[in-house]
Design an enzyme around this catalytic site. Structure first.
Site, short mmCIF file in Angstrom:
data_model
loop_
_atom_site.label_atom_id
_atom_site.label_comp_id
_atom_site.label_asym_id
_atom_site.label_seq_id
_atom_site.Cartn_x
_atom_site.Cartn_y
_atom_site.Cartn_z
N GLU A 55 0.85 -1.15 0.20
CA GLU A 55 -0.09 -0.27 -0.10
C GLU A 55 0.94 1.22 -0.02
O GLU A 55 0.51 2.36 -0.82
CB GLU A 55 -0.47 -0.51 1.18
N ASP A 56 1.39 0.94 0.48
CA ASP A 56 3.07 2.51 1.31
C ASP A 56 3.97 2.22 0.30
O ASP A 56 4.78 3.73 0.17
CB ASP A 56 3.28 2.75 2.73
#
Length: 694
Positions: A55-56
């Site tokens: 996600e990051d």
């Protein structure tokens, strides 16, 4: 592998900071530590270290799979998808997302364990977020994650999640509870230490080897009891809790006997979850006694293995010791509950029902009742005989007409208590009542009742829809046959002809839709009589070149006195003389035109909306539609405004010739004994702006 995951995660999150200003990778480390403390397997701990990299950061599923294997990659991907769900939404998206969350859990419950640890660490550091985001996350945690942790048997985590959320959502209430605890300690000293020593002495005298622990209840637990019982803090009896941890189940009952011999048991406060475990695997004996100085104290008695399950819940199913899977004999299969949930809601339940019922299943405590043959039935607290009937079988629930509890006849809304024997009285032909839905608390019962009521309503709609289909098709010279309805079902992307008829009867479809599906060319050729927006009714008094249109506020029909109001760019709007809208132009006489209806209005092509309140009974609506047809008025549309257990309020749009024709229709309807009220409805919104007409 864990060391490699640590190095990879640190590299990928390099330079990223949390809201607190600390390095972001501190968060995955903390999540992994929480799982390691629960002795979870390597894959879970590696997933915790990597749970935010997709996600990051620039990492991908393929890269994680190549480095750490498909199992870890799948777990990381599952946690990422859960993170992206907006569970705090207040609309139907919350229900849809919660369903997705449970489905993700059903594939591998370790996804949830990582997500719960992730949420716990985020809640522990929530003070660094903006106040509005703190409240949103706290509500989400209180509504979803805390009860999920409890349902998974991880009570310690549920307690902490609730307490942190309570601190965010009601800081004054939490401080009040803590101040009262401090005051109580200063007045009476360390009560916990004294009672703990008393219990140890009693057990030693009974030759029961056990450990004893005491604690104050969590602030949120105290607050919830105050709210539920509507009592002040000083009147609460069980603000202290004590645990006796023994070596065997036999010692649990010996310890119980020793405690009850020394102190008086409080009636109604005894539960044996060893002989009747909770569905999440929780086993323990609960009792409340009047202890030192008359203070009521709650005591839980369990074995070491039971205590492990009580503390770690489903995590006990995945725990390892020295690299070897540790099989706890008291741990339940974490997939059983999920399989039960999936099976329960496979019959067309909508997402909102799904969310409501699963929340019930997570929150409710249990009571244990017996059938006349001695079979144990587990139900949530507050369950009624109807819940009991549906818990045995849907057929028994549907045919329930009464119940006996401990051989005495009781109302169906009676709340059942532990240990009661329940006998269901049945009658063939009985159907669930709409009021039952408010009496039951189990998702299974609510689902079955709604399904039965829906099926019953559908049968009524089909009968009504058959008449609407006949009228709609006869108006274009066609016949309503089964083959025609089957063809319409395919054209409208419905399952079968019954869905077409039910759609017509429930006003989800109109005769216009049906004719359009079968004979679209007829619509293009304007064969169907409709109220055309641009059609000029035959009226006398319009000047040459003026175009008159019926005003949507009053929708006048022949037989009513009418007046014209000239409007810029819209021609002349024709109003009934008693239309309330005329007040706005009473000071502009220059705009008024004296109009009257011309001859030749012998066709039933003027649309009028009537509003009625009718009894909710079998065949009533069909009979009313037949009455309308007998008066040679055609039904254009039906829309339900209120559906109550005993009555319906609805609009019916019909085509009539004139006021006399309308009066005849209203008189015929009003004469029916099942009609409470019927009158013409002056449309609040323009009739001609409807998306569908017949």
């Amino acid at each position: 592998m864990i060391a490699e995951a640590y190095a990879y995660g640190m590299k990928m999150h390099e330079g990223q900071l949390r809201s607190s200003g600390e390095p972001y990778f501190n968060h995955p480390i903390a999540v992994a530590l929480l799982l390691a403390e629960q002795k979870l397997d390597d894959a879970s701990i590696i997933t915790a270290l990597l749970h935010d990299v997709i996600e990051d950061t620039g990492s991908t599923w393929s890269e994680i799979a190549s480095r750490f294997g498909n199992e870890v990659a799948t777990l990381v991907d599952g946690v990422t998808k859960l993170t992206n769900l907006e569970l705090s939404s207040k609309d139907n998206a919350q229900a849809d997302n919660f369903r997705k969350l449970l489905m993700a859990m059903s594939k591998d419950v370790r996804v949830l364990l990582v997500k719960l640890a992730d949420r716990l660490h985020n809640m522990r550091t929530i003070r660094h977020l903006r106040p509005e985001k703190q409240k949103r996350k706290a509500h989400e945690t209180m509504d979803i994650f805390a009860p999920l942790a409890g349902r998974m048997g991880m009570q310690w985590m549920r307690d902490e999640l609730e307490d942190i959320s309570f601190r965010v959502l009601n800081p004054d209430g939490r401080k009040s509870i803590i101040r009262r605890f401090i005051k109580m300690r200063s007045e009476s000293g360390d009560v916990i230490a004294r009672i703990t020593e008393d219990i140890r002495t009693v057990l030693k005298q009974a030759n029961v080897e056990a450990e004893v622990f005491g604690r104050e209840k969590k602030p949120y637990s105290i607050w919830r009891k105050m709210e539920e019982k509507n009592e002040s803090f000083s009147r609460l009896s069980d603000i202290y809790g004590f645990r006796i941890i023994t070596n065997s189940p036999v010692d649990c009952y010996l310890a119980l006997g020793a405690v009850h011999k020394r102190w008086a048991a409080v009636p109604g406060r005894f539960k044996d979850y060893i002989s009747q475990p909770k569905s999440n695997g929780y086993r323990s004996i609960h009792t409340t006694v009047s202890g030192r100085d008359g203070k009521r104290v709650e005591i839980q008695i369990r074995t070491h293995e039971m205590h492990t399950v009580a503390e770690t819940g489903v995590a006990a199913h995945w725990s390892y010791r020295d690299g070897v899977r540790f099989e706890n004999p008291f741990a339940v299969d974490p997939f059983k509950w999920l399989a039960t949930i999936a099976e329960r809601f496979e019959h067309g339940e909508d997402s909102q029902d799904f969310l409501e019922h699963v929340k019930m299943d997570m929150f409710q405590d249990q009571v244990f009742c017996f059938t006349p043959k001695g079979m144990v039935v587990k139900l949530p607290r507050g369950a009624t005989p109807i819940d009991f009937a549906y818990a045995i079988h849907t057929r028994i629930g549907n045919s329930c007409v009464g119940a006996k509890v401990d051989n005495s006849r009781v109302p169906l809304w009676t709340k059942l208590r532990n240990g009661q024997s329940v006998e269901i009285i049945r009658a063939e032909g009985q159907r669930p009542q709409a009021t039952w839905e408010d009496m039951v608390v189990t998702g299974r019962a609510k689902s079955a009742i709604r399904r039965s009521l829906r099926d019953e309503r559908k049968a009524t709609w089909i009968r009504l829809g058959r008449e609407i289909a006949r009228v709609a098709l006869s108006r274009v010279g066609k016949e309503s046959t089964d083959k025609a309805l089957d063809t319409a079902a395919r054209r409208l992307s419905l399952n079968d002809r019954d869905d077409v008829l039910a759609g017509l009867g429930s006003a989800e479809l109109t005769g216009h839709d049906l004719v359009g599906a079968l004979y679209p060319e007829l619509l293009r050729d304007n064969v169907l009589p409709t109220l055309d927006d641009n059609a000029s009714p035959v009226v006398i008094g319009l000047e040459s070149g003026q175009e008159g249109r019926p005003a949507p506020c009053c929708n006048p029909i022949p037989g009513e006195r009418i007046v014209g109001i000239a409007t810029r760019g819209k021609g002349v709007m024709i109003h009934a003389i008693d239309c309330a809208e005329l007040v706005e132009v009473e000071d502009e006489p220059v705009r008024w035109l004296d109009l009257r209806w011309g001859p030749g209005h012998d066709r039933a092509d003027h649309e009028v909306r009537i509003e009625m309140i009718m009894a909710n009974g079998t065949g009533v609506l069909g009979r009313i539609c037949t009455l309308i047809g007998e008066q040679r008025a055609n039904i254009v549309d039906i829309r339900f405004l209120d559906r109550k257990p005993d009555y319906f309020r609805l609009f019916i749009d019909i085509l009539v010739r004139d006021m006399e024709h309308l009066t005849n229709v209203l008189t015929a309807i009003d004469a029916d004994s099942d009609i409470a009220e019927v009158h013409r409805h002056r449309a609040a919104a323009p009739v001609q702006n409807r998306t569908t007409t017949d």
